[in-house]
Every structure is written in C-alpha cells, then in structure tokens.
Design a protein around this motif. Structure first.
Motif, mmCIF file in Angstrom:
data_model
loop_
_atom_site.group_PDB
_atom_site.id
_atom_site.type_symbol
_atom_site.label_atom_id
_atom_site.label_comp_id
_atom_site.label_asym_id
_atom_site.label_seq_id
_atom_site.Cartn_x
_atom_site.Cartn_y
_atom_site.Cartn_z
ATOM 1 N N SER A 1 0.837 -1.196 0.000
ATOM 2 C CA SER A 1 0.000 0.000 0.000
ATOM 3 C C SER A 1 0.871 1.244 0.000
ATOM 4 O O SER A 1 1.199 1.806 1.065
ATOM 5 C CB SER A 1 -0.927 -0.010 1.225
ATOM 6 O OG SER A 1 -1.758 1.143 1.233
ATOM 7 N N PHE A 2 1.248 1.681 -1.185
ATOM 8 C CA PHE A 2 2.185 2.791 -1.335
ATOM 9 C C PHE A 2 1.702 4.039 -0.606
ATOM 10 O O PHE A 2 2.477 4.694 0.106
ATOM 11 C CB PHE A 2 2.361 3.093 -2.830
ATOM 12 C CG PHE A 2 3.244 4.271 -3.133
ATOM 13 C CD1 PHE A 2 2.706 5.503 -3.461
ATOM 14 C CD2 PHE A 2 4.634 4.123 -3.114
ATOM 15 C CE1 PHE A 2 3.518 6.590 -3.745
ATOM 16 C CE2 PHE A 2 5.462 5.206 -3.404
ATOM 17 C CZ PHE A 2 4.908 6.445 -3.722
ATOM 18 N N ARG A 3 0.420 4.361 -0.746
ATOM 19 C CA ARG A 3 -0.079 5.602 -0.171
ATOM 20 C C ARG A 3 -0.127 5.575 1.354
ATOM 21 O O ARG A 3 -0.378 6.598 1.988
ATOM 22 C CB ARG A 3 -1.450 5.930 -0.738
ATOM 23 C CG ARG A 3 -2.543 4.933 -0.395
ATOM 24 C CD ARG A 3 -3.846 5.266 -1.109
ATOM 25 N NE ARG A 3 -3.684 5.177 -2.542
ATOM 26 C CZ ARG A 3 -4.135 6.079 -3.388
ATOM 27 N NH1 ARG A 3 -4.768 7.140 -2.946
ATOM 28 N NH2 ARG A 3 -3.979 5.932 -4.680
ATOM 29 N N SER A 4 0.103 4.412 1.938
ATOM 30 C CA SER A 4 0.119 4.283 3.399
ATOM 31 C C SER A 4 1.530 4.323 3.969
ATOM 32 O O SER A 4 1.712 4.132 5.173
ATOM 33 C CB SER A 4 -0.554 2.963 3.820
ATOM 34 O OG SER A 4 -1.916 2.941 3.425
ATOM 35 N N SER A 5 2.511 4.543 3.128
ATOM 36 C CA SER A 5 3.907 4.475 3.567
ATOM 37 C C SER A 5 4.623 5.803 3.401
ATOM 38 O O SER A 5 4.541 6.440 2.345
ATOM 39 C CB SER A 5 4.645 3.407 2.768
ATOM 40 O OG SER A 5 5.984 3.280 3.231
ATOM 41 N N PHE B 1 2.771 10.626 3.814
ATOM 42 C CA PHE B 1 1.796 9.898 3.003
ATOM 43 C C PHE B 1 1.187 10.757 1.902
ATOM 44 O O PHE B 1 0.957 10.281 0.784
ATOM 45 C CB PHE B 1 0.648 9.385 3.879
ATOM 46 C CG PHE B 1 1.093 8.715 5.143
ATOM 47 C CD1 PHE B 1 0.822 9.266 6.373
ATOM 48 C CD2 PHE B 1 1.790 7.517 5.103
ATOM 49 C CE1 PHE B 1 1.238 8.659 7.541
ATOM 50 C CE2 PHE B 1 2.202 6.903 6.269
ATOM 51 C CZ PHE B 1 1.928 7.482 7.496
ATOM 52 N N TRP B 2 0.886 12.010 2.247
ATOM 53 C CA TRP B 2 0.154 12.869 1.303
ATOM 54 C C TRP B 2 1.070 13.800 0.506
ATOM 55 O O TRP B 2 0.602 14.573 -0.303
ATOM 56 C CB TRP B 2 -0.865 13.723 2.086
ATOM 57 C CG TRP B 2 -1.786 12.881 2.898
ATOM 58 C CD1 TRP B 2 -2.887 12.206 2.471
ATOM 59 C CD2 TRP B 2 -1.669 12.620 4.305
ATOM 60 N NE1 TRP B 2 -3.463 11.544 3.543
ATOM 61 C CE2 TRP B 2 -2.749 11.772 4.667
ATOM 62 C CE3 TRP B 2 -0.765 13.020 5.287
ATOM 63 C CZ2 TRP B 2 -2.928 11.319 5.977
ATOM 64 C CZ3 TRP B 2 -0.952 12.555 6.585
ATOM 65 C CH2 TRP B 2 -2.014 11.718 6.918
ATOM 66 N N ARG C 1 5.919 12.902 -4.563
ATOM 67 C CA ARG C 1 5.328 11.595 -4.819
ATOM 68 C C ARG C 1 4.037 11.749 -5.590
ATOM 69 O O ARG C 1 3.367 12.784 -5.506
ATOM 70 C CB ARG C 1 5.094 10.846 -3.508
ATOM 71 C CG ARG C 1 4.049 11.454 -2.610
ATOM 72 C CD ARG C 1 4.053 10.787 -1.230
ATOM 73 N NE ARG C 1 3.645 9.384 -1.290
ATOM 74 C CZ ARG C 1 3.888 8.503 -0.307
ATOM 75 N NH1 ARG C 1 4.540 8.881 0.785
ATOM 76 N NH2 ARG C 1 3.476 7.259 -0.432
ATOM 77 N N ASP C 2 3.698 10.705 -6.305
ATOM 78 C CA ASP C 2 2.426 10.617 -7.024
ATOM 79 C C ASP C 2 1.765 9.314 -6.583
ATOM 80 O O ASP C 2 2.147 8.236 -7.068
ATOM 81 C CB ASP C 2 2.674 10.650 -8.528
ATOM 82 C CG ASP C 2 1.385 10.710 -9.336
ATOM 83 O OD1 ASP C 2 0.326 10.296 -8.810
ATOM 84 O OD2 ASP C 2 1.426 11.140 -10.498
ATOM 85 N N ASN C 3 0.816 9.414 -5.686
ATOM 86 C CA ASN C 3 0.187 8.206 -5.155
ATOM 87 C C ASN C 3 -0.641 7.473 -6.212
ATOM 88 O O ASN C 3 -0.843 6.262 -6.103
ATOM 89 C CB ASN C 3 -0.682 8.545 -3.953
ATOM 90 C CG ASN C 3 0.141 8.862 -2.715
ATOM 91 O OD1 ASN C 3 1.341 8.561 -2.655
ATOM 92 N ND2 ASN C 3 -0.484 9.484 -1.726
ATOM 93 N N ASN D 1 1.978 5.359 -7.808
ATOM 94 C CA ASN D 1 2.838 4.586 -6.902
ATOM 95 C C ASN D 1 4.315 4.899 -7.144
ATOM 96 O O ASN D 1 5.166 3.994 -7.208
ATOM 97 C CB ASN D 1 2.597 3.081 -7.058
ATOM 98 C CG ASN D 1 1.296 2.633 -6.446
ATOM 99 O OD1 ASN D 1 0.547 3.437 -5.885
ATOM 100 N ND2 ASN D 1 1.003 1.355 -6.544
ATOM 101 N N VAL E 1 7.676 7.679 -6.323
ATOM 102 C CA VAL E 1 8.296 8.781 -5.589
ATOM 103 C C VAL E 1 9.467 9.302 -6.420
ATOM 104 O O VAL E 1 10.132 8.515 -7.113
ATOM 105 C CB VAL E 1 8.735 8.342 -4.175
ATOM 106 C CG1 VAL E 1 9.766 7.230 -4.222
ATOM 107 C CG2 VAL E 1 9.223 9.518 -3.354
#
Length: 114
Positions: free
Chosen positions: A27-31, A52-53, A71-73, A76, A78
C-alpha cells in the motif's frame, strides 16, 4: 513487494537529474517514502523523506535547497529532483518504504564529475 529506482547517470557539477522509484506490491499511499544514498566506502545515509500525502518533507542538511522529494500516489511513484549537483553527491541512490523496512531496490548510480 518491489522498489525500482531509475534516472541516474553522469552529470557535470551544477547539473540536474530526476530520480524515480516505482513501487509495487504494497500500500504505497500508506507508507512514508525515503531516498537514501551510499557513496563508496561510506555508510548509507538518508537524503530525504516525504509523508503519506506529500505535504511534509525532510532533507539532510547536505542537500537542503538543492533536492526536492515528491510523490504521485496515483502512480505509486516517488521522485527526487536533484539540482546544483556536486561531486560529493556521487553515490548509489535508493528509495525505501517505512512499511517495508527490509526491502531495498537495486539502486541507481549518480556520478557527478568535473
């Protein structure tokens, strides 16, 4: 889970490079995501990290004002934008995810030469 870095190369002092790290399998957006580097004969050091954001970033003193992490969630991915490069920036650059403390990619070589 995988982390794949790209974008390194040879550049003269004062030049720029943009590194990318494509993440998959977690879960990329959670890291929180970080960039590290390791120069020959030296320990791996943290260069920058991003929350995260993408709202909070931190930088090593040696790169403040020259490097920008983003980053671009949705993708996925950075990034590390590196400007005003110096010979001391020569190293293999790695991205790292706090959710995957033991996982490292192959890295991407950055060489700054005169």
């Amino acid at each position: 889970a995988h982390l794949v870095e790209s974008g390194g190369g040879l550049v003269q002092p004062g030049g720029s490079l943009r590194l990318s790290c494509a993440a998959s399998g977690f879960s990329f957006r959670s890291s929180i995501m970080s960039w590290y580097r390791q120069a020959p004969g030296k320990e791996r050091e943290m260069v920058a990290d991003i929350d995260f954001w993408g709202e909070t970033t931190n930088y090593a003193d040696s790169v403040k004002g020259r490097f920008t992490v983003s980053r671009d969630n949705a993708k996925n991915t950075v990034y590390l934008q590196m400007n005003s490069l110096k010979p001391d920036d020569t190293a293999v650059y790695y991205c790292h995810a706090t959710l995957l403390p033991r996982t490292w990619g192959q890295g991407t070589q950055v060489t700054v030469f005169s």
